[in-house]
Design a protein around this motif. Structure first.
Motif, PDB file in Angstrom:
ATOM      1  N   TRP A  95       1.086  -1.516  -0.036  1.00 54.12           N
ATOM      2  CA  TRP A  95       0.235   0.127   0.341  1.00 54.12           C
ATOM      3  C   TRP A  95       0.764   1.651  -0.229  1.00 54.12           C
ATOM      4  O   TRP A  95       0.485   1.859  -0.763  1.00 54.12           O
ATOM      5  N   GLY A  96       1.770   1.366   0.731  1.00 50.49           N
ATOM      6  CA  GLY A  96       2.635   2.439   1.164  1.00 50.49           C
ATOM      7  C   GLY A  96       3.529   2.538  -0.396  1.00 50.49           C
ATOM      8  O   GLY A  96       2.629   4.530  -0.485  1.00 50.49           O
ATOM      9  N   PRO A  97       3.823   2.213  -1.093  1.00 51.66           N
ATOM     10  CA  PRO A  97       4.958   2.513  -2.122  1.00 51.66           C
ATOM     11  C   PRO A  97       3.633   3.563  -3.485  1.00 51.66           C
ATOM     12  O   PRO A  97       3.816   3.879  -4.181  1.00 51.66           O
ATOM     13  N   ASP A  98       2.159   3.009  -3.454  1.00 53.45           N
ATOM     14  CA  ASP A  98       1.190   3.666  -4.306  1.00 53.45           C
ATOM     15  C   ASP A  98       0.294   4.562  -4.325  1.00 53.45           C
ATOM     16  O   ASP A  98       0.428   5.687  -4.785  1.00 53.45           O
ATOM     17  N   HIS A  99       0.836   4.992  -2.971  1.00 53.40           N
ATOM     18  CA  HIS A  99       0.367   6.542  -2.517  1.00 53.40           C
ATOM     19  C   HIS A  99       1.467   7.059  -1.878  1.00 53.40           C
ATOM     20  O   HIS A  99       0.802   8.673  -1.963  1.00 53.40           O
ATOM     21  N   PHE A 100       2.831   6.699  -1.830  1.00 54.63           N
ATOM     22  CA  PHE A 100       3.532   7.510  -1.189  1.00 54.63           C
ATOM     23  C   PHE A 100       4.812   8.115  -2.468  1.00 54.63           C
ATOM     24  O   PHE A 100       6.320   8.380  -2.202  1.00 54.63           O
ATOM     25  N   ALA A 101       4.307   7.211  -3.640  1.00 52.19           N
ATOM     26  CA  ALA A 101       5.228   7.320  -5.087  1.00 52.19           C
ATOM     27  C   ALA A 101       5.830   8.505  -5.441  1.00 52.19           C
ATOM     28  O   ALA A 101       6.945   8.898  -5.710  1.00 52.19           O
ATOM     29  N   ASN A 102       5.066   9.842  -4.938  1.00 47.25           N
ATOM     30  CA  ASN A 102       6.025  11.495  -4.994  1.00 47.25           C
ATOM     31  C   ASN A 102       6.135  11.661  -4.246  1.00 47.25           C
ATOM     32  O   ASN A 102       6.217  13.311  -3.786  1.00 47.25           O
TER      33      ASN A 102
END
Length: 248
Positions: A95-102
């Motif tokens: 979940w983390g990388p998808d929501h904090f990619a930028n």
């Protein structure tokens, strides 16, 4: 164990051979997996003691009513199955990388999964070892009148930090050693979480490498037992020497 040891050195012609052990010690990835497990075990012990000891001392010295709360929080990992805990960690990592990619947090999610030292595995080990370390430390604290010791040290002019480091902690040496031994034994033998998360500490390595040869599989098991015993024996020897030095 005797039968296992004999099977691992039997050459099937009535003789003895150590080929399974010599091939194992030279196997690719053996030392890397062993070093990773030892590093994780040492880091888990340090983190647990840095978190638990101040919390338990603060609860006894400043807020005795919070002791049941601390006990419940430290015992919670016992009621959570390891598979459920690992599944939750996997969900967060996806979940983390998808929501904090930028955002800078994306690099954080990448860094904690570094195979050379997976911090996420360290966090999981701290949670799993928390109940056992808490019980060992709490048992040691029950046998020591911490409040009286600190008050006596304070009356002699010592500050709170000096009273804790010079008076309280030496009386908790056995409890600290017990918590450390339990934690190291758990980390070196843990398999489920490391395997599901895709890392390869010693326990995962011996499982994957031992599948190719029955004799080598037993040799791997004997080596893993030997490593755990040696580590625990060294910790026990160091603890006993510390107690003798403190008494002298």
């Amino acid at each position: 164990m005797g039968a296992s040891l004999w099977f691992s050195v039997d050459d099937y012609h009535g003789g003895v051979t150590f080929n399974a052990y010599t091939k194992l010690l030279g196997a690719p990835g053996f030392l890397d997996a062993l070093y990773l497990s030892l590093e994780l075990a040492a880091a888990t012990v340090v983190v647990l003691l840095l978190v638990l000891v101040p919390a338990l001392l603060a609860a006894r010295l400043g807020a005795p009513r919070l002791r049941p709360v601390v006990e419940v929080m430290c015992s919670l990992p016992l009621v959570v199955p390891v598979v459920a805990l690992t599944t939750g960690i996997v969900g967060v990592l996806r979940w983390g990388p998808d929501h904090f990619a930028n955002s800078p947090l994306f690099q954080t999610f990448v860094a904690i999964q570094n195979p050379s030292f997976p911090v996420v595995l360290l966090v999981a080990y701290v949670l799993m070892a928390l109940p056992f370390a808490y019980r060992a430390l709490d048992g040691g604290l029950r046998g020591v009148d911490v409040v009286t010791l600190v008050e006596a040290a304070r009356n002699c002019g010592a500050s709170y930090p000096r009273a804790v480091f010079s008076v309280v902690l030496p009386n908790l040496r056995s409890a600290l050693l017990s918590a450390s031994v339990l934690t190291v034994a758990l980390v070196l033998g843990e398999f489920t979480t490391a395997s599901i998360l895709g890392f390869q500490p010693f326990s995962v390595w011996i499982n994957s490498y031992g599948k190719t040869d029955g004799q080598m599989s037993v040799a791997v098991s004997m080596i893993s037992l030997l490593v755990v015993w040696v580590v625990l024996l060294l910790m026990s020897v160091v603890g006993n020497r510390g107690r003798k030095a403190a008494r002298s």
